[in-house]
Structures are given as structure tokens and as C-alpha cells.
Scaffold this active site. Sequence first.
Site, PDB file in Angstrom:
ATOM      1  N   LYS A   1       0.834  -1.212   0.000  1.00 16.28           N
ATOM      2  CA  LYS A   1       0.000   0.000   0.000  1.00 16.28           C
ATOM      3  C   LYS A   1       0.874   1.269   0.000  1.00 16.28           C
ATOM      4  O   LYS A   1       2.049   1.218   0.355  1.00 16.28           O
ATOM      5  CB  LYS A   1      -0.951  -0.060   1.202  1.00 16.28           C
ATOM      6  CG  LYS A   1      -1.900  -1.269   1.086  1.00 16.28           C
ATOM      7  CD  LYS A   1      -2.988  -1.294   2.155  1.00 16.28           C
ATOM      8  CE  LYS A   1      -3.901  -2.500   1.922  1.00 16.28           C
ATOM      9  NZ  LYS A   1      -5.050  -2.540   2.849  1.00 16.28           N
TER      10      LYS A   1
ATOM     11  N   PHE B   1     -15.707   1.384   5.995  1.00 17.10           N
ATOM     12  CA  PHE B   1     -14.345   1.820   5.670  1.00 17.10           C
ATOM     13  C   PHE B   1     -14.082   1.883   4.163  1.00 17.10           C
ATOM     14  O   PHE B   1     -12.955   2.124   3.741  1.00 17.10           O
ATOM     15  CB  PHE B   1     -13.315   0.896   6.341  1.00 17.10           C
ATOM     16  CG  PHE B   1     -13.478  -0.567   6.012  1.00 17.10           C
ATOM     17  CD1 PHE B   1     -13.004  -1.094   4.818  1.00 17.10           C
ATOM     18  CD2 PHE B   1     -14.091  -1.434   6.920  1.00 17.10           C
ATOM     19  CE1 PHE B   1     -13.152  -2.432   4.523  1.00 17.10           C
ATOM     20  CE2 PHE B   1     -14.246  -2.786   6.619  1.00 17.10           C
ATOM     21  CZ  PHE B   1     -13.772  -3.281   5.416  1.00 17.10           C
TER      22      PHE B   1
ATOM     23  N   ARG C   1      -0.688 -14.746   3.259  1.00 20.93           N
ATOM     24  CA  ARG C   1      -1.581 -14.205   4.299  1.00 20.93           C
ATOM     25  C   ARG C   1      -0.987 -14.455   5.694  1.00 20.93           C
ATOM     26  O   ARG C   1      -1.122 -13.616   6.603  1.00 20.93           O
ATOM     27  CB  ARG C   1      -2.990 -14.774   4.158  1.00 20.93           C
ATOM     28  CG  ARG C   1      -3.704 -14.175   2.926  1.00 20.93           C
ATOM     29  CD  ARG C   1      -5.100 -14.704   2.721  1.00 20.93           C
ATOM     30  NE  ARG C   1      -6.058 -14.227   3.711  1.00 20.93           N
ATOM     31  CZ  ARG C   1      -6.733 -13.065   3.625  1.00 20.93           C
ATOM     32  NH1 ARG C   1      -6.558 -12.251   2.604  1.00 20.93           N
ATOM     33  NH2 ARG C   1      -7.616 -12.732   4.559  1.00 20.93           N
TER      34      ARG C   1
ATOM     35  N   THR D   1      -5.689  -8.824   9.759  1.00 21.68           N
ATOM     36  CA  THR D   1      -6.104  -7.613   9.055  1.00 21.68           C
ATOM     37  C   THR D   1      -5.873  -6.370   9.913  1.00 21.68           C
ATOM     38  O   THR D   1      -5.384  -5.350   9.420  1.00 21.68           O
ATOM     39  CB  THR D   1      -7.611  -7.704   8.706  1.00 21.68           C
ATOM     40  OG1 THR D   1      -7.839  -8.911   7.980  1.00 21.68           O
ATOM     41  CG2 THR D   1      -8.069  -6.521   7.880  1.00 21.68           C
TER      42      THR D   1
ATOM     43  N   ASN E   1      -2.859  -1.013   6.561  1.00 21.64           N
ATOM     44  CA  ASN E   1      -2.261  -2.212   7.148  1.00 21.64           C
ATOM     45  C   ASN E   1      -1.178  -2.825   6.265  1.00 21.64           C
ATOM     46  O   ASN E   1      -0.964  -4.033   6.279  1.00 21.64           O
ATOM     47  CB  ASN E   1      -3.357  -3.230   7.492  1.00 21.64           C
ATOM     48  CG  ASN E   1      -4.163  -3.626   6.271  1.00 21.64           C
ATOM     49  OD1 ASN E   1      -3.964  -3.084   5.188  1.00 21.64           O
ATOM     50  ND2 ASN E   1      -5.062  -4.570   6.433  1.00 21.64           N
TER      51      ASN E   1
ATOM     52  N   HIS F   1      -1.768  -6.168   0.942  1.00 23.08           N
ATOM     53  CA  HIS F   1      -2.965  -6.929   0.571  1.00 23.08           C
ATOM     54  C   HIS F   1      -2.547  -8.294   0.053  1.00 23.08           C
ATOM     55  O   HIS F   1      -1.509  -8.418  -0.592  1.00 23.08           O
ATOM     56  CB  HIS F   1      -3.731  -6.198  -0.543  1.00 23.08           C
ATOM     57  CG  HIS F   1      -4.694  -7.085  -1.258  1.00 23.08           C
ATOM     58  ND1 HIS F   1      -5.965  -7.327  -0.812  1.00 23.08           N
ATOM     59  CD2 HIS F   1      -4.535  -7.854  -2.380  1.00 23.08           C
ATOM     60  CE1 HIS F   1      -6.572  -8.181  -1.628  1.00 23.08           C
ATOM     61  NE2 HIS F   1      -5.720  -8.516  -2.586  1.00 23.08           N
TER      62      HIS F   1
HETATM   63  P1  ATP Z   1      -6.785  -7.691   2.214  1.00 24.61           P
HETATM   64  O1  ATP Z   1      -8.007  -8.030   1.388  1.00 24.61           O
HETATM   65  O2  ATP Z   1      -6.323  -6.233   2.031  1.00 24.61           O
HETATM   66  O3  ATP Z   1      -5.662  -8.654   2.033  1.00 24.61           O
HETATM   67  P2  ATP Z   1      -7.998  -8.876   4.491  1.00 24.61           P
HETATM   68  O4  ATP Z   1      -8.470  -9.936   3.541  1.00 24.61           O
HETATM   69  O5  ATP Z   1      -7.185  -9.286   5.677  1.00 24.61           O
HETATM   70  O6  ATP Z   1      -7.171  -7.771   3.749  1.00 24.61           O
HETATM   71  P3  ATP Z   1     -10.571  -7.576   4.249  1.00 24.61           P
HETATM   72  O7  ATP Z   1     -11.684  -7.852   5.174  1.00 24.61           O
HETATM   73  O8  ATP Z   1     -10.618  -8.158   2.868  1.00 24.61           O
HETATM   74  O9  ATP Z   1      -9.230  -8.019   5.006  1.00 24.61           O
HETATM   75  O10 ATP Z   1     -10.403  -6.011   4.171  1.00 24.61           O
HETATM   76  C1  ATP Z   1      -9.819  -5.366   3.053  1.00 24.61           C
HETATM   77  C2  ATP Z   1      -9.069  -4.157   3.544  1.00 24.61           C
HETATM   78  O11 ATP Z   1     -10.020  -3.239   4.116  1.00 24.61           O
HETATM   79  C3  ATP Z   1      -8.068  -4.414   4.661  1.00 24.61           C
HETATM   80  O12 ATP Z   1      -6.793  -4.793   4.199  1.00 24.61           O
HETATM   81  C4  ATP Z   1      -8.015  -3.062   5.351  1.00 24.61           C
HETATM   82  O13 ATP Z   1      -7.181  -2.172   4.634  1.00 24.61           O
HETATM   83  C5  ATP Z   1      -9.448  -2.571   5.231  1.00 24.61           C
HETATM   84  N1  ATP Z   1     -10.223  -2.895   6.437  1.00 24.61           N
HETATM   85  C6  ATP Z   1     -10.744  -4.087   6.767  1.00 24.61           C
HETATM   86  N2  ATP Z   1     -11.419  -4.027   7.949  1.00 24.61           N
HETATM   87  C7  ATP Z   1     -11.307  -2.741   8.366  1.00 24.61           C
HETATM   88  C8  ATP Z   1     -11.790  -2.018   9.514  1.00 24.61           C
HETATM   89  N3  ATP Z   1     -12.513  -2.612  10.469  1.00 24.61           N
HETATM   90  N4  ATP Z   1     -11.476  -0.704   9.613  1.00 24.61           N
HETATM   91  C9  ATP Z   1     -10.748  -0.073   8.660  1.00 24.61           C
HETATM   92  N5  ATP Z   1     -10.292  -0.684   7.540  1.00 24.61           N
HETATM   93  C10 ATP Z   1     -10.548  -2.004   7.392  1.00 24.61           C
HETATM   94 MG    MG Z   2      -9.479  -9.437   1.719  1.00 21.57          MG
END
Ligand code: ATP
Ligand code: MG
Length: 147
Positions: free
Chosen positions: A9, A57, A85, A91, A115, A118
Site C-alpha cells: 500500500k 471503511f 496471508r 487484518t 495495514n 494486501h
Molecule cells: P486484504 O483483502 O487487504 O488482504 P484482508 O483480507 O485481511 O485484507 P478484508 O476484510 O478483505 O481483510 O479487508 C480489506 C481491507 O479493508 C483491509 O486490508 C483493510 O485495509 C481494510 N479494512 C478491513 N477491515 C477494516 C476495519 N474494520 N477498519 C478499517 N479498515 C478495514
Molecule cells: Mg481481503
Amino acid sequence: MEISLALLKPHVVRNTYALQQLKTQIETNFNILAAKDLRITKELSECFYAEHKDKFFYYRLTSLMQSGFCYAFILQSESCIQKWRNLMGPTKVFRAVYTEPECLRSLYGLSDTRNACHGSDSTVSALREIAIVFPEFDISRVASQSK
Ligand code: ATP
Ligand code: MG
């Protein structure tokens, strides 16, 4: 062999030290089929994160992804999706800091949205995301091996 899409990111790409550390982790653990930096447009970020469009978000997330250069990789390894992952960690950065202090999101994440990175969550997602981020990549070369 499985494939996945990894994205670093913008706040990581702006930080030379963090970017180098993350690239080293990736180079050590995966075959890299393609890599590039890119600017993600509003349209691209909304398409990429369409599954989250009703989340609170969503605007924050799509805005973040447009805020600077991202760095993208097509990764390949055994159990590539879960392996990446696992390296990223939870996350939520504040959870990651407590439960997995050595994971990448703990070390380089700033907030739940910023975070650090991705990773695709399934082969279907990986193929969809690679087609969005690397439209020039000939996925048919590897897709049959990754199902
Ligand atoms: P990614 O898809 O980025 O690998 P992930 O699969 O662990 O992450 P997702 O639930 O798909 O998590 O969320 C996508 C992205 O949205 C996260 O990487 C984060 O940047 C953002 N995100 C998720 N949950 C929250 C939250 N509660 N508050 C703020 N941002 C969030
Ligand atoms: Mg995801």
C-alpha cells in the site's frame, strides 16, 4: 503451485526502508511472476474492492489506495495464498501487534486501513485481482496449474 496477488500500500511504498524489507520477504519466500509499481485510479480501486462497497471503511480504503504509488506482485509457491496471508498477519494492525508481533502488518502497518499490504484470499480472488492489476499478464500460462 498456487498463485496470489500481493499489493504493497502507498504508505509502505513511500517508506524506502519498509518497502525494501517487504520486497526482501517476498523475494525470499516466493517465485515472482511479475512485479511493478502502479498508480491505482478511483475506478480501479472501486473495482478491486467491490466486495467491500457497503462497509463503513470503503471510502477510506479506496481513497488510501489512490493516494500514491502501490507496488504489485504476482506470487507463486506451494500454498501461496495462505503463505502470504500468514506472513502478512491479521487484518487489524492493533490486533497483529499483540498477537503476531513479527508479522508484516504488525511491523509496517499504521492503522486498520493502512495495514501495509494486501493478499488474495482464494484462487478465484487471485485470478480476478491479477486480471485487474496486471491486465497485460497472460494468466493462461499459469492458471491451469493453480486450480
Ligand atoms: P486484504 O483483502 O487487504 O488482504 P484482508 O483480507 O485481511 O485484507 P478484508 O476484510 O478483505 O481483510 O479487508 C480489506 C481491507 O479493508 C483491509 O486490508 C483493510 O485495509 C481494510 N479494512 C478491513 N477491515 C477494516 C476495519 N474494520 N477498519 C478499517 N479498515 C478495514
Ligand atoms: Mg481481503
